[in-house]
Design an enzyme around this catalytic site. Sequence first.
Site, PDB file in Angstrom:
ATOM      1  N   GLU A   1      48.518  -8.609  58.671  1.00 19.21           N
ATOM      2  CA  GLU A   1      48.852  -8.846  57.253  1.00 19.21           C
ATOM      3  C   GLU A   1      50.101  -8.087  56.825  1.00 19.21           C
ATOM      4  O   GLU A   1      50.652  -8.351  55.765  1.00 19.21           O
ATOM      5  CB  GLU A   1      47.648  -8.492  56.360  1.00 19.21           C
ATOM      6  CG  GLU A   1      47.465  -7.019  56.035  1.00 19.21           C
ATOM      7  CD  GLU A   1      46.888  -6.184  57.176  1.00 19.21           C
ATOM      8  OE1 GLU A   1      46.882  -6.652  58.327  1.00 19.21           O
ATOM      9  OE2 GLU A   1      46.461  -5.045  56.913  1.00 19.21           O
TER      10      GLU A   1
ATOM     11  N   HIS B   1      47.818  -4.682  62.572  1.00 21.15           N
ATOM     12  CA  HIS B   1      47.766  -5.260  61.225  1.00 21.15           C
ATOM     13  C   HIS B   1      48.629  -6.504  61.062  1.00 21.15           C
ATOM     14  O   HIS B   1      49.787  -6.394  60.660  1.00 21.15           O
ATOM     15  CB  HIS B   1      48.244  -4.216  60.212  1.00 21.15           C
ATOM     16  CG  HIS B   1      47.271  -3.101  60.001  1.00 21.15           C
ATOM     17  ND1 HIS B   1      46.365  -3.100  58.962  1.00 21.15           N
ATOM     18  CD2 HIS B   1      47.053  -1.969  60.700  1.00 21.15           C
ATOM     19  CE1 HIS B   1      45.634  -1.999  59.029  1.00 21.15           C
ATOM     20  NE2 HIS B   1      46.023  -1.289  60.073  1.00 21.15           N
TER      21      HIS B   1
ATOM     22  N   CYS C   1      41.656  -3.469  61.700  1.00 19.52           N
ATOM     23  CA  CYS C   1      41.630  -2.002  61.696  1.00 19.52           C
ATOM     24  C   CYS C   1      40.279  -1.485  61.209  1.00 19.52           C
ATOM     25  O   CYS C   1      39.300  -1.610  61.902  1.00 19.52           O
ATOM     26  CB  CYS C   1      42.803  -1.474  60.849  1.00 19.52           C
ATOM     27  SG  CYS C   1      43.126   0.274  61.119  1.00 19.52           S
TER      28      CYS C   1
END
Lengths: 89, 226
Positions: B198, B196, B87
């Site tokens: 994570e 994302h 991002c």
Amino acid sequence: MARVVVDVMLKPEILDPQGQAVQRALPRLGFAGIADVRQGKRFELEVEGPVDDAALDQINTMAETFLANTVIEDFTVRVEEVAHRGEAK
Amino acid sequence: MTARIGVVTFPGSLDDRDALRAVRLAGAEPVPLWHRDKDLRQVDAVVLPGGFSYGDYLRAGAISRFAPVMDTVVEQARSGMPVLGICNGFQVLTETHLLPGAMLRNNHLHFICRDQKLRVENAGTAWTADYAAGQDIHIPLKNIDGRYTADERTLDELEAAGRVVFRYLDGNPNGSLRDIAGIANEAGNVVGLMPHPEHAVEALVGTGRTDGLAFFTSILKRLVHA
């Protein structure tokens, strides 16, 4: 103190949805006859000392490497005549 | 033996803690890195996390690029150290020109936050080896400046070299050219993407799937077997 103005605009081929949103709002607000709007950024740099070739070279480098991302944006650099500003009225 | 994976915190980073946690869950040693330190603390790889570093002033990623830590990250990335930009981290990578192109405001002008389906187009990079080429994954997407843009020649080069690593499926969320969600550099050690991974490493949170974990297990295997 001298002022140098850097204008940064998206390249013509890059879609500018913010400019389009402004343009679409105009008729609703009673402003007719505007075919297109492109939105950009203007930087006013107050330069210490004379605006000579060395100062302009530095500003050009600054614009090219930082103020504009030349992958998507074009920029122009111009010196503004500060002495006459405000006296025109 | 395990690998040390650094995560940089810039002023305005949001997802640095999640990235450190994902590194730990994958079995690697998470190492916090600070934007003002040139020293990378002997890490083997670096993650540039999501967020709004420096408030996204000027352009997303434009000011972070000049943070002292980035001098070392760019230098080491050029000599082969794996770097993942997520991002805002992807935006930083395009601003440093480690990755080509640029990120622009979403074409619909809205912030978007949703689970996003992606196709893994290239499972040969340092960060995607634990996926299968062509695999579909679901991971969260959340941004306002997510529209990937590059000139036609650059896009053709990326496609021809297999450097489009991820593509959006089931609808393009932001107007990214050719549905591109993530790309790699020529060597494949630097990868950037808008969604994302994570946030998708535990079943309890995120998409309820762990489709993002393979980023971190991929890099761990690469480093430990190197």
